[in-house]
Scaffold this active site. Structure first.
Site, short mmCIF file in Angstrom:
data_model
loop_
_atom_site.label_atom_id
_atom_site.label_comp_id
_atom_site.label_asym_id
_atom_site.label_seq_id
_atom_site.Cartn_x
_atom_site.Cartn_y
_atom_site.Cartn_z
N LYS A 281 47.08 61.08 30.91
CA LYS A 281 46.55 60.56 29.66
C LYS A 281 47.55 59.60 29.03
O LYS A 281 48.75 59.76 29.20
CB LYS A 281 46.36 61.72 28.67
CG LYS A 281 45.20 62.65 28.97
CD LYS A 281 45.10 63.73 27.89
CE LYS A 281 44.02 64.75 28.20
NZ LYS A 281 42.65 64.21 28.14
N ARG A 355 36.33 71.70 33.61
CA ARG A 355 35.16 72.15 34.38
C ARG A 355 35.57 72.83 35.67
O ARG A 355 34.84 73.68 36.19
CB ARG A 355 34.22 70.95 34.60
CG ARG A 355 34.81 69.84 35.41
CD ARG A 355 34.04 68.53 35.23
NE ARG A 355 34.35 67.87 33.95
CZ ARG A 355 33.79 66.74 33.52
NH1 ARG A 355 32.88 66.13 34.27
NH2 ARG A 355 34.12 66.21 32.36
N1 BES Z 1 40.73 68.41 27.24
C1 BES Z 1 40.08 67.17 27.48
C2 BES Z 1 38.96 66.88 26.48
C3 BES Z 1 39.40 66.66 25.07
C4 BES Z 1 39.62 65.38 24.60
C5 BES Z 1 39.52 67.70 24.19
C6 BES Z 1 39.98 65.17 23.30
C7 BES Z 1 39.89 67.50 22.89
C8 BES Z 1 40.12 66.22 22.43
C9 BES Z 1 39.45 67.20 28.87
O1 BES Z 1 40.11 67.94 29.82
C10 BES Z 1 39.43 65.79 29.35
O2 BES Z 1 40.47 65.24 29.53
N2 BES Z 1 38.24 65.25 29.56
C11 BES Z 1 38.10 63.91 30.01
C12 BES Z 1 36.97 63.89 31.01
C13 BES Z 1 36.82 62.58 31.71
C14 BES Z 1 38.03 62.32 32.60
C15 BES Z 1 35.57 62.64 32.53
C16 BES Z 1 37.78 63.03 28.81
O3 BES Z 1 37.03 63.46 27.94
O4 BES Z 1 38.34 61.94 28.74
MN MN Z 2 41.67 66.79 30.77
#
Ligand code: BES
Ligand code: MN
Ligand code: ZN
Length: 503
Positions: A281, A355
């Protein structure tokens, strides 16, 4: 924490530093307002007029009074006007939140709070007290464990006296007890979400689960990383591979004494820190990723409350706990994993890790238990807060009866949910060329929250199942008086209500 007692004496007759009451919009100056003015807030009516305090929803007025007992504060908060004959209970929750924040602001440790008439909200005394106490305790939550400056520490409990005004005392006491128990669960969850990620590791949470299980007599099973690998939980094991810390899978079981009771399965995402893994990230998106175990923490908080409240339903909770970090051992985009139920997934983005761990947990729950319903809570997708913002948890399910139960629990508890369509049209979004499914949806389908739910659907068999995406609601929700920056404990109130009123 707050401590609660009840009293039948009129509001001004208490030894408190703060005195609070809710005021209907454009109310005439009588009753408790009048007695407060006569007792020790001379000029209250004129203060109200001068500040244009009319009692509109959320409006507040704090009037200090110099008395022979020292400086006291009279806190008024508006309830606004009735809609369809009643005031909204959420307006009252926020009024209570505003009052308690004001009490903390003036560093007082005693509050006498006049309970409004339950009929104004069309609720019972029991429920009114439960809501009042839950919210008061939530509003008093703070996280100062790592602050060393004594001036910034909260040093004392808040003693709240609920001032009855013709209320049924037994009902108020019962609701007040329930409120304390629910708030303890909510604030437990917030505490563990707010904890720094190196102080809330998968092992730390597994140990907390053990403490909760022991204090309530739940049975508990904890699998360590080696056992997770041996059991064939390829998702949980893949996500944890980049981390030096072991993952864990925790299973908690609450059994009601009531015979032939239904069983509710609950699964909570427990990523104790989400860096994204190799699909790392950007720095600013990572800042709050200690909150990625909010689902698991909510399940623990709810179970702690339910252990005291003893619902007439069996509960099985499954918590996959892991850390998502990059390293030379980490899972790579393009890798394919096999889950506990034998299905395979191509991992195209290691940041879609939630997931993967939920898949194994859900599969475990449906394989080992006969469930009447299955609910999971997860900070699953950033897309969720794009779609719904921070005030509503996304609810996705194809089971209308379960949706109805959750929506009712949502209304009663104050944990708001909004249903998104879990329509089969989205199913092809996660089809993979190389495996059964892939862990991100194809771009052309958009709707990341929905395609993520379809991924999970592969692991729930035919058990009625609902998915709650709390990515927008678990942390840093703005403007709501009974929250603060940081964790909200979302899901705890909802789960408690759902389990207590299961029908
Ligand atoms: N934990 C994150 C989702 C999240 C984002 C929670 C912001 C709280 C605040 C999750 O694991 C994630 O990174 N999801 C990705 C999925 C994508 C790569 C398909 C996302 O939402 O960017
Ligand atoms: Mn994630
Ligand atoms: Zn995550």
């Amino acid at each position: 924490m707050i401590r609660v007692n009840t009293s039948k004496f009129p509001l001004p007759k208490h030894n408190a530093k703060c005195f609070a009451l809710c005021v209907e919009q454009d109310a005439t100056f009588e009753g408790s307002l009048m007695t407060m003015e006569q007792a020790f807030v001379p000029g209250l009516q004129r203060f109200m007029a001068d500040a244009n305090f009319i009692g509109s929803s959320g409006q507040k007025l704090v009037v200090p009074a110099l008395t022979d007992k020292g400086i006291l504060y009279c806190i008024l908060v508006g309830l606004g006007t009735k809609k369809n004959g009643f005031f909204a209970i959420e307006t009252y929750r926020r009024a209570v939140g505003t009052i308690v924040k004001e009490v903390a602001q003036v560093k007082s440790d005693t509050l006498a709070l006049q309970l409004p008439d339950s009929k104004l909200f069309s609720v019972t005394d029991d429920y009114l007290a439960e809501q009042t106490v839950t919210i008061a305790d939530m509003a008093y939550y703070h996280f100062d464990e790592f602050i060393t400056d004594p001036k910034r520490k909260w040093l004392h409990d808040l003693v709240v006296t609920l001032v009855l005004d013709g209320h049924n005392e037994d009902a108020i006491n019962k609701g007040s007890y329930e409120g304390v128990v629910i708030a303890r669960g909510v604030n437990f969850t917030r505490h563990w979400v707010d904890m720094p990620p190196d102080h809330a590791t998968p092992l730390d949470l597994a140990e907390k689960a053990k403490e909760i299980a022991q204090s309530h007599g739940f049975s508990i099973t904890i699998f360590n990383e080696q056992e997770v690998n041996q059991m064939g939980m390829g998702g949980l094991s893949a996500v944890s591979r980049g981390s030096e810390r072991d993952c864990h899978l925790v299973i908690l079981e609450y059994k009601t004494k009531k015979p032939h009771a239904p069983t509710l399965g609950i699964v909570g995402k427990g990523i104790t820190f989400d860096s994204g893994g190799l699909s790392i990230k950007p720095a600013d998106s990572m800042e709050t990723m200690k909150d990625d175990m909010s689902g698991a923490a909510a399940v623990l908080g709810a179970l702690d409350a339910l252990g005291s409240l003893q619902p007439e339903i069996n509960i099985v909770a499954v918590l996959p706990l892991a850390e998502n970090l990059p390293s030379g051992k980490a899972i790579k985009p393009g890798d394919i994993v096999t889950f506990y139920n034998g299905k395979t997934a191509e991992i195209l983005n290691t940041d879609a890790e939630g997931r993967l761990i939920l898949a194994d947990a859900l599969a475990y729950a449906v394989k080992h238990y006969t469930l009447d319903a299955l609910v999971d809570l997860a900070t699953l997708t950033g897309a969720c807060s794009i779609a719904l913002g921070h005030f509503y948890t996304a609810l996705l399910s194809q089971h209308d009866e379960l949706v109805k139960k959750i929506e009712l629990a949502s209304k009663l508890s104050g944990d708001r949910v909004w249903r998104l369509p879990l329509d089969d049209d989205f199913k092809p979004a996660i089809r993979s060329e190389y495996a059964d499914i892939k862990n991100i949806g194809s771009k052309k389908y958009s709707a990341g929250t929905i395609t993520a739910a379809f991924f999970l659907q592969n692991f729930v068999g035919d058990v009625p199942w609902a998915h709650l995406d709390i990515a927008g609601t678990a942390f840093d929700v703005p403007d709501i008086s009974y929250y603060r920056s940081g964790a909200t404990g979302v899901g705890v109130r909802l789960l408690v209500e759902l389990a207590m009123n299961w029908k």
